[in-house]
Design a protein around this motif. Structure first.
Motif, short mmCIF file in Angstrom:
data_model
loop_
_atom_site.label_atom_id
_atom_site.label_comp_id
_atom_site.label_asym_id
_atom_site.label_seq_id
_atom_site.Cartn_x
_atom_site.Cartn_y
_atom_site.Cartn_z
N ASN A 128 44.11 -7.20 -23.45
CA ASN A 128 45.19 -7.72 -22.60
C ASN A 128 45.81 -8.90 -23.35
N PHE A 129 46.76 -9.56 -22.74
CA PHE A 129 47.46 -10.64 -23.44
C PHE A 129 46.54 -11.73 -24.00
N PRO A 130 45.41 -12.02 -23.36
CA PRO A 130 44.59 -13.08 -23.96
C PRO A 130 44.18 -12.79 -25.41
N TYR A 169 46.05 -10.44 -27.29
CA TYR A 169 47.27 -9.99 -27.98
C TYR A 169 48.33 -10.99 -27.51
N GLU A 170 48.15 -12.20 -27.99
CA GLU A 170 48.81 -13.37 -27.42
C GLU A 170 50.32 -13.35 -27.70
N CYS A 223 50.31 -8.45 -16.21
CA CYS A 223 49.03 -8.34 -16.93
C CYS A 223 47.84 -8.19 -16.00
N VAL A 278 45.81 -10.43 -15.17
CA VAL A 278 44.72 -11.37 -15.49
C VAL A 278 45.22 -12.81 -15.61
N ALA A 309 47.63 -14.07 -17.24
CA ALA A 309 47.93 -14.49 -18.61
C ALA A 309 49.41 -14.43 -18.95
N CYS A 310 50.26 -14.00 -17.99
CA CYS A 310 51.67 -13.87 -18.35
C CYS A 310 52.61 -14.56 -17.37
N ARG A 343 58.48 -11.52 -23.20
CA ARG A 343 58.41 -10.70 -24.41
C ARG A 343 59.76 -10.59 -25.09
#
Lengths: 725, 154
Positions: free
Chosen positions: A659-661, A663-664, B39, B41, B43-44, B134
Motif C-alpha cells: 500500500n502507499f506506506p 510505495y510512497e 488506500c 490505511v 496513508a493518503c 497522484r
C-alpha cells in the motif's frame, strides 16, 4: 444500416432529448449534421441554445473535457460558461482516436493533437449553419453575420443563437466550413480559460465510476493469487460466511481469481480477506525482482539482439577504441506501478433490451467493448459503455486485455445477471495485481576526442517489451524492435556521430504496461545523464554542450534548443546561490519539447531538498495554456516522485509492496516550487500529458551529481545513495 | 445495527455492522460519495472528513465511535465560510486535475485555516503532508490555501 437503426435507441440516453442541431462525422469521415438522424456527434445544440461538446476522450485530469469544449466554443463563438460537455459513447468508427486507427481511446498524449481539426471543424459547421439560418431569416448575407458570446450579430440585427437552432437542423452540413484564423481566437490560447470540471470536483458532486450506485447493486472484490498466473481450483468460504453482508463467492470462468459478492464494499473486503482459496501454482510466476534485474544486466553484457538503427556497430567500436576518453555508465530502472488515486473499479448491469452496460472511467473503450461483446456473446451494438470521470490513470486504465473490465464481466456473467455488479479494487490489489512500467537496463559508453567532442556512442538497452504479444504489436514492432523500448534514445534529435543502439528483449516476469511517458521514462534519463557526464568530462557547461549537439535547421533541434535556452534563462542557469546546485535535462516526447532545470540544496549524503523546478515547454499551439502548465507541474511531480523512492519488487513472484506506506507517493513538501513557461508557437498542437515527465528525474539526477559527485544509475535514488530531506 | 449520526448538521440513522469504517457508511449506505476511498490505511487522506471540526481519516474511524460527534463532509463545505473560500480559491486557480483526492485536500485545508488563518509555506507543507495527490497538484494546493487565506482576510 443495422448499426444505424440499433444505435438509434442508444442516442436517447447518450444525448439529451432537446438536442436538435447536432454535428459530427459519418463513418467515412465526412461531416454530417441534422437532428436525431445524425448519431454520435461532436457537438449538439438544444432548442434552448444550450451547447454541449461530446468528448470522445476520457478525463483523468489531463484536461480534454475543457480542451475539446474550448475548440467547439471558439469556432461557434461562445463564452466558456455557455458550453457543457458529455462523454461520448463507445463508437470506434466515429469516435476513433485519429492517431490510433479504428480504436477509441486516450493515450500517447494525443487527445488534443488528434481532435484539434475535428472538433474545430464540427464547431465551425454548426456556426455556419446557424449563420445561414439567421441570414435567411433576416434577409441578409451570411457573410455579414458573426456569433459573439452566443449572440448572432450583424446587419443591424442581434438574436440569441437559440432562435435559429431548429431551422438550422434542417440544413445540410457544409462540407468545408471555414475555420477561424488564429487572429480571431478568443479562447484558444487564453490563459484565463478555466477548467470546466473544477466546480464539481471541489464540492464532492463529480461522479467517478466508483461513486455510481445502482438499484439492487452487488459489490464484488476478487481474491487473486499472490503469484501471477496461478489458477483458482477451489475455495472455502466458511469464514467469509460469518461476514454480515456476504452473499456468495464464485471462481471466475478463467480461474484467475475468485469473485466475492457482498451487499456493500466493506463486507466484500472483509469476506474476500476471509476466503481461503486453493491455487494451482504450476503456471505461476516464481521469479524475484533480483533475478529480473540480473537477467537484464547480463543481457547488457551480451551482444544485443537488435541493431535498432542498423548502423555500423564496428565503426562505433572503432571510434570508442580511438577516443581520448570514454565515459561509461550502467543504469537500471525497476518496475513501477501507476497507482492512480481512484482504485480501479467499474460497474456492469444488464439492460432491458438484453444488452449490457459498462460504467467505467474508460481510457480505451474499444477494448472493453470488444471483450465484453465476446464474453456475453452479444453484437457490439448491444454493449454500451458509459464513460465516467477517472480518478487518474497514467496509462493504467487502458490495458490491451481490458483486464479489470474483463474481470468485472466475468464476475457478472456467472451471476444470474439480475443485480448490477460493482467491482472495486483495493489499493493492495492495485499495487500487487497490477501492470507495471517494465524494468529496463541501459549500458552506455560515450567516446570523446581531445576537444571533448563525442566521437562514438554505444548504447545497449535490455528489458521487457510492452507491446509484444498484444494487439498493438503489429503497429509498433518493426523488424523485431518494440519502438516503445527504445523511443527517446535511438531516435534522439541530438546530432551524435558514431551512434549505435542495441536492444535485447528479456523475459516478462509480470505484465508490462505503458506508464506515463512509456519508454521515455527510462530513455530520457539515460540520454540526459550521459549528455551531462559527457559535458562534465569535456569540461563544458551542460547547457552549452547540449546546444552544440542541437545545431542546424532541423525542426526538432531548433525546438529543443528553444526550450533549453528558455528554461536556462528562466532558471538563472549558472547563478544558483551558495549551497544550491542545478541540473538540466531536455527531451522530446509525444511531439513536444520540454526542458527542465532542477535546483537543489544540500547533497546526496546530508540530504537533498528540491528547491525549484523550472520548465519550458513547446507543444505547438497551446489551446489551454493553464492546463498545459498544470500538466507540466504534474508530470514533473510524477517523474520525480517515483524516481526518488518508488519501486515494485517481487519475491518468489509475489509483490513485496502492499500500500502507499511502502510505495510512497510524492508529498506536498517534496518540491518547493515549479515554474512553467510555454514557448509561443503556431505549430500544430502536440502532447502535454506526458512530456513533462521524462526530463524531470534526469534533471534532478544531474543536480545531485553537481552537488555530490554521485551519478545515480540504479533507481530509485533513495535506495542508491541519495538522502532526501 | 442502527447508529445515530450527526452529519452536516442533520441527524441520520443508519444501519451498519459494528466496526464498519465511517468511510463506507458515508459512501455505500448514505450514498454521500464526495468522501473518497484511496488506500484504506490512512496513508493518503482522500477520505478526510471533520469530526467535531478536526480533520480525521474516515477509513480509520469506526461507526461505533462517532455517535454524538459532529461529522462534516465535503458536501457541507459550500455552507462553511472557510470551506467556501477554499472552494473558490480552488476554482480560481484550477487546482484540480483528476480531482479524486481534492475532497480530502479541501477538508484538510479547511482544518488548517480554521487553526491558522495565515499559514506559512512550511506550515502548509507540514499540515498537508498526509494528503497525497497522484496528479501532483501540490503547487496549486499550496497557492490555493494562500489564496483562500486572502479571501477570508478581505
Amino acid at each position: 444500416m443495422t448499426i444505424e437503426t440499433t444505435r438509434r435507441g442508444f442516442l436517447t440516453s447518450a444525448a439529451a432529448a432537446s438536442a436538435i442541431l447536432v454535428v459530427g462525422v459519418r463513418p467515412n469521415g465526412a461531416l454530417a449534421a441534422g437532428g436525431d438522424a445524425m448519431l454520435n456527434p461532436f457537438v449538439k445544440i438544444g432548442a434552448d441554445g444550450s451547447v454541449t461538446a461530446i468528448v470522445k476522450h476520457f478525463e483523468m485530469g489531463q484536461g480534454p473535457t475543457t480542451g475539446l469544449s474550448t475548440l467547439i466554443a471558439e469556432e461557434i463563438g461562445l463564452r466558456m460558461d455557455q458550453i457543457g460537455f458529455e462523454f461520448a459513447p463507445s463508437d470506434p468508427q466515429r469516435y476513433a482516436n485519429l492517431a490510433f486507427g479504428q480504436i477509441q481511446g486516450t493515450g500517447g498524449s494525443t487527445a488534443i493533437a488528434n481532435s484539434f481539426q475535428q472538433y474545430r471543424t464540427a464547431g465551425a459547421a454548426a456556426r455556419e449553419m446557424l449563420l445561414e439560418t439567421a441570414a435567411q431569416a433576416w434577409g441578409v448575407d451570411a457573410s455579414e453575420l458573426t456569433i459573439e458570446e452566443g449572440i448572432v450579430t450583424g446587419a443591424n440585427n442581434a438574436a440569441p443563437l437559440a432562435e435559429f437552432v431548429e431551422a438550422a437542423s434542417a440544413l445540410e452540413a457544409p462540407t468545408e466550413p471555414r475555420l477561424k484564423d488564429p487572429s480571431e481566437f478568443r479562447l484558444i490560447g487564453n490563459p484565463d480559460v478555466r477548467r470546466l470540471d473544477s466546480p464539481a470536483k471541489v464540492n464532492g458532486t463529480a461522479m467517478f465510476a466508483i461513486d455510481l450506485h445502482l438499484p439492487n447493486e452487488m459489490f464484488t472484490m476478487i481474491a487473486r493469487p499472490e503469484q501471477r498466473g496461478a489458477l483458482a481450483l477451489g475455495f472455502d468460504d466458511s469464514a467469509a460466511r460469518q461476514v454480515a453482508g456476504f452473499i456468495n463467492a464464485a471462481i471466475l470462468p478463467n480461474q484467475a481469481g475468485v469473485a466475492v459478492y457482498a451487499e456493500n464494499t466493506w463486507a466484500a473486503m472483509q469476506a474476500r480477506d476471509a476466503l481461503q482459496v486453493e491455487w494451482d501454482l504450476s503456471a505461476a510466476e516464481t521469479r524475484s525482482s533480483d533475478e529480473i534485474q540480473a537477467e537484464i544486466m547480463a543481457a547488457l553484457e551480451a551482444e544485443p539482439t537488435y541493431n535498432v538503427n542498423k548502423t555500423d556497430q564496428t565503426a562505433t567500436q572503432a571510434a570508442l577504441d580511438g577516443a581520448a576518453q570514454v565515459v561509461e555508465q550502467t543504469f537500471y530502472f525497476p518496475l513501477l506501478a501507476h497507482a492512480p488515486m481512484e482504485p480501479l473499479n467499474c460497474v456492469i448491469e444488464a439492460n432491458d433490451d438484453g444488452g449490457i452496460t459498462l460504467h467505467d472511467g474508460a481510457q480505451m473503450p474499444t477494448g472493453p467493448h470488444m471483450a465484453m461483446a465476446e464474453i456475453f456473446g452479444l453484437p457490439m451494438e448491444k454493449i454500451r459503455i458509459n464513460t465516467m470521470l477517472a480518478g487518474g490513470s497514467f496509462g493504467r486504465r487502458a490495458t490491451p486485455e481490458a483486464d479489470y473490465q474483463v474481470e468485472a464481466a466475468l464476475a457478472f456473467v456467472v451471476t444470474d445477471r439480475t443485480r448490477p455488479v460493482k467491482l472495486v479494487w483495493s489499493r493492495e490489489d492495485d499495487l500487487r495485481s497490477g501492470y507495471y512500467r517494465p524494468a529496463f537496463g541501459h549500458k552506455v559508453r560515450v567516446g570523446l576526442d581531445d576537444a571533448g567532442q563525442i566521437v562514438g556512442w554505444d548504447h545497449r538497452i535490455a528489458g521487457q517489451s510492452i507491446m509484444k504479444g498484444t494487439a498493438f504489436e503489429s503497429f509498433v514492432v518493426r523488424d523485431g524492435v518494440d519502438h516503445s523500448s527504445v523511443e527517446g534514445a535511438s531516435d534522439t534529435p541530438y546530432q551524435i556521430p558514431g551512434a549505435f543502439f542495441g536492444l535485447t528483449d528479456t523475459e516478462k516476469a509480470t505484465s508490462t504496461l505503458w506508464w506515463r511517458a512509456v519508454g521515455h521514462t527510462h530513455t530520457a534519463y539515460v540520454m540526459e545523464v550521459m549528455m551531462d557526464m559527457a559535458a562534465q568530462a569535456a569540461g563544458r557547461d551542460p547547457v552549452e554542450y547540449r546546444l552544440s549537439y542541437l545545431q542546424g535547421d532541423g525542426g526538432d533541434q531548433a525546438r529543443l534548443a528553444g526550450v533549453l535556452r528558455l528554461a536556462a534563462e528562466k532558471a538563472a542557469w549558472g547563478e544558483a546561490p551558495a549551497g544550491h546546485a542545478q541540473g538540466v535535462a531536455v527531451h522530446k516526447s509525444f511531439g513536444s519539447y520540454v526542458a527542465e532545470v532542477v535546483e537543489i540544496s544540500g547533497n546526496a549524503e546530508d540530504g537533498v531538498k528540491i528547491e525549484k523546478v523550472t520548465c519550458a515547454v513547446d507543444c505547438g499551439l497551446a489551446i489551454n495554456p493553464d492546463v498545459i502548465k498544470a500538466q507540466m507541474e504534474g508530470g514533473i511531480g510524477y517523474g520525480i516522485g517515483h524516481n526518488m523512492r518508488d519501486q515494485i519488487t517481487l519475491s518468489g513472484g509475489a509483490v513485496d509492496q502492499y500500500n502507499f506506506p511502502d510505495y510512497e507517493p510524492l508529498r506536498i513538501g517534496d518540491i518547493a516550487a515549479i515554474d512553467v513557461h510555454i514557448v509561443p508557437s503556431a505549430e500544430a498542437p502536440s502532447g502535454a500529458g506526458e512530456p513533462g515527465t521524462p526530463p524531470a528525474a534526469p534533471a534532478l539526477a544531474n543536480a545531485i551529481a553537481a552537488a555530490s559527485n554521485l551519478r545515480v544509475g540504479v533507481l530509485p535514488m533513495d535506495e542508491n545513495g541519495v538522502a532526501f530531506v | 445495527m442502527a447508529f445515530s449520526l450527526k452529519l452536516n448538521g442533520k441527524d441520520h440513522t443508519v444501519e451498519a455492522e459494528p466496526g464498519t469504517p465511517l468511510l463506507w457508511v458515508l459512501r455505500d449506505e448514505l450514498k454521500m460519495t464526495g468522501t473518497k476511498f484511496g488506500c484504506g490505511v490512512a496513508a493518503c487522506g482522500a477520505c478526510t472528513v471533520h469530526l467535531d471540526g478536526q480533520p480525521a481519516r474516515s477509513c480509520q474511524t469506526y461507526i461505533d465511535d462517532v455517535e454524538g460527534v459532529e461529522i462534516t463532509t465535503i458536501e457541507a463545505m459550500e455552507r462553511d465560510t472557510i470551506g467556501a473560500a477554499v472552494q473558490q480559491a480552488w476554482v480560481e486557480l484550477d487546482v484540480v486535475q483528476c480531482g479524486y483526492c481534492q475532497s480530502g485536500q479541501i477538508m484538510s485545508a479547511v482544518g488548517l485555516l480554521s487553526e491558522n488563518p495565515k499559514p506559512s509555506v512550511e506550515e502548509i507543507d507540514d499540515y498537508m503532508y498526509g494528503n497525497a495527490c497522484r496528479c501532483a497538484t501540490y503547487q496549486r494546493i499550496r497557492a490555493g490555501i494562500q489564496r483562500a487565506a486572502e479571501i477570508l482576510e478581505a
